[in-house]
Scaffold this motif. Sequence first.
Motif, PDB file in Angstrom:
ATOM      1  N   ALA A  15       0.839  -1.201   0.000  1.00  0.00           N
ATOM      2  CA  ALA A  15       0.000   0.000   0.000  1.00  0.00           C
ATOM      3  C   ALA A  15       0.868   1.242   0.000  1.00  0.00           C
ATOM      4  O   ALA A  15       1.988   1.240   0.513  1.00  0.00           O
ATOM      5  N   GLY A  16       0.320   2.294  -0.577  1.00  0.00           N
ATOM      6  CA  GLY A  16       0.954   3.589  -0.516  1.00  0.00           C
ATOM      7  C   GLY A  16       0.537   4.329   0.734  1.00  0.00           C
ATOM      8  O   GLY A  16      -0.076   3.767   1.644  1.00  0.00           O
ATOM      9  N   ILE A  27       3.211   3.647  -3.524  1.00  0.00           N
ATOM     10  CA  ILE A  27       2.962   2.219  -3.719  1.00  0.00           C
ATOM     11  C   ILE A  27       3.974   1.637  -4.709  1.00  0.00           C
ATOM     12  O   ILE A  27       4.408   0.495  -4.565  1.00  0.00           O
ATOM     13  N   GLN A  28       4.382   2.439  -5.687  1.00  0.00           N
ATOM     14  CA  GLN A  28       5.425   2.001  -6.614  1.00  0.00           C
ATOM     15  C   GLN A  28       6.741   1.794  -5.850  1.00  0.00           C
ATOM     16  O   GLN A  28       7.434   0.786  -6.054  1.00  0.00           O
ATOM     17  N   VAL A  48      -3.593  -5.633  -1.217  1.00  0.00           N
ATOM     18  CA  VAL A  48      -3.276  -4.358  -1.860  1.00  0.00           C
ATOM     19  C   VAL A  48      -4.182  -3.266  -1.306  1.00  0.00           C
ATOM     20  O   VAL A  48      -5.407  -3.336  -1.438  1.00  0.00           O
ATOM     21  N   TRP A  51      -3.658   3.008  -3.330  1.00  0.00           N
ATOM     22  CA  TRP A  51      -2.783   3.226  -4.488  1.00  0.00           C
ATOM     23  C   TRP A  51      -2.868   4.640  -5.025  1.00  0.00           C
ATOM     24  O   TRP A  51      -2.258   4.954  -6.044  1.00  0.00           O
ATOM     25  N   CYS A  58      -5.617   8.106 -10.209  1.00  0.00           N
ATOM     26  CA  CYS A  58      -5.002   6.853  -9.759  1.00  0.00           C
ATOM     27  C   CYS A  58      -6.048   5.733  -9.773  1.00  0.00           C
ATOM     28  O   CYS A  58      -7.169   5.917  -9.309  1.00  0.00           O
ATOM     29  N   SER A  60      -6.492   1.090  -9.860  1.00  0.00           N
ATOM     30  CA  SER A  60      -5.849  -0.190  -9.572  1.00  0.00           C
ATOM     31  C   SER A  60      -5.029  -0.713 -10.739  1.00  0.00           C
ATOM     32  O   SER A  60      -4.343  -1.727 -10.599  1.00  0.00           O
ATOM     33  N   PRO A  63      -1.222  -1.133  -9.417  1.00  0.00           N
ATOM     34  CA  PRO A  63      -0.820  -2.361  -8.735  1.00  0.00           C
ATOM     35  C   PRO A  63      -1.091  -3.623  -9.539  1.00  0.00           C
ATOM     36  O   PRO A  63      -0.314  -4.583  -9.467  1.00  0.00           O
TER      37      PRO A  63
END
Length: 291
Positions: A15-16, A27-28, A48, A51, A58, A60, A63
């Motif tokens: 998770a971010g 999250i990256q 997850v 994000w 943004c 999904s 991810p």
Amino acid sequence: MTDENATGGVTWNLAGDPSERGQDPTIQREFDTFMATRDPGRVREIVVGWWGAGYAGCSSELPVGLLSGAADRLRNVRSIHLGDIGQEESEISWIEHGDVTPLLEAFPKLEFLRIRGSSGLLLRPVRHGALRTLEFESGGLPAEVVRAVGASQFPALEDLDMWLGVEEYGGDATVADLEPILSGERLPALRSLGLQNSEIQDEIAAAVASAPVVARLETLALAMGTLTDTGAEALLSGQPLTHLRRLDLSHHFLSEAMTERIRAALPGVAVDLSDRQEAEEDDWRYVAVSE
């Protein structure tokens, strides 16, 4: 963050940072750091979370792309929760998605997939031989997604749960869209079915009353929606339900007389009739989860 799970593998909580409300790159970074410093082959479950904000574009897709692109290294993953985002971070209707089909295509050994949120959600018909549980939690599940589930081949699927929601939040599926699921032809192993949280719960109940798939179910959930005496009457007048272990009708708009009739008709079934609601002005009824 990771935890040891019951299988002896690792649960990866990816998770971010929800405090960064705009375009969130964290999250990256979390993904890159984990893949560079940990053994992805030990991961059995991926949860997850945040994000990035939907209003910042943004979804999904980030991810999903990261995970599906690394599926060869995440070779032991059996469970994915996509959208483990609580109300304090985002209303369920604000969770932005994209095409989630790559998760099923990239992880042929996946056994459990739960998706929370449905704005922008896409699913293409797919064949997956290992999936045992598929769950959609939403305030409005698009008809296109429902039809894709019905057109897919899931020979091992035992548990299917869909929160259908309301049209205002994208839940435009009809009973006709559910027909391939209710026939059970592509779901030979199905034992638990949830068609929940719907503003057409009476129509769904009437369709379930004669659906071929019901005869081999152990649990049936028609909860969280706008079920009234009309839908319950259809259930009681249809095929026998006495073979069920559990029938979940919680969050309903049934009369007390009807709840007693249901209990009397199904003495050996664990029937959940909790959370009785009262219709509001102009006979308006509401589902448990929408926005």
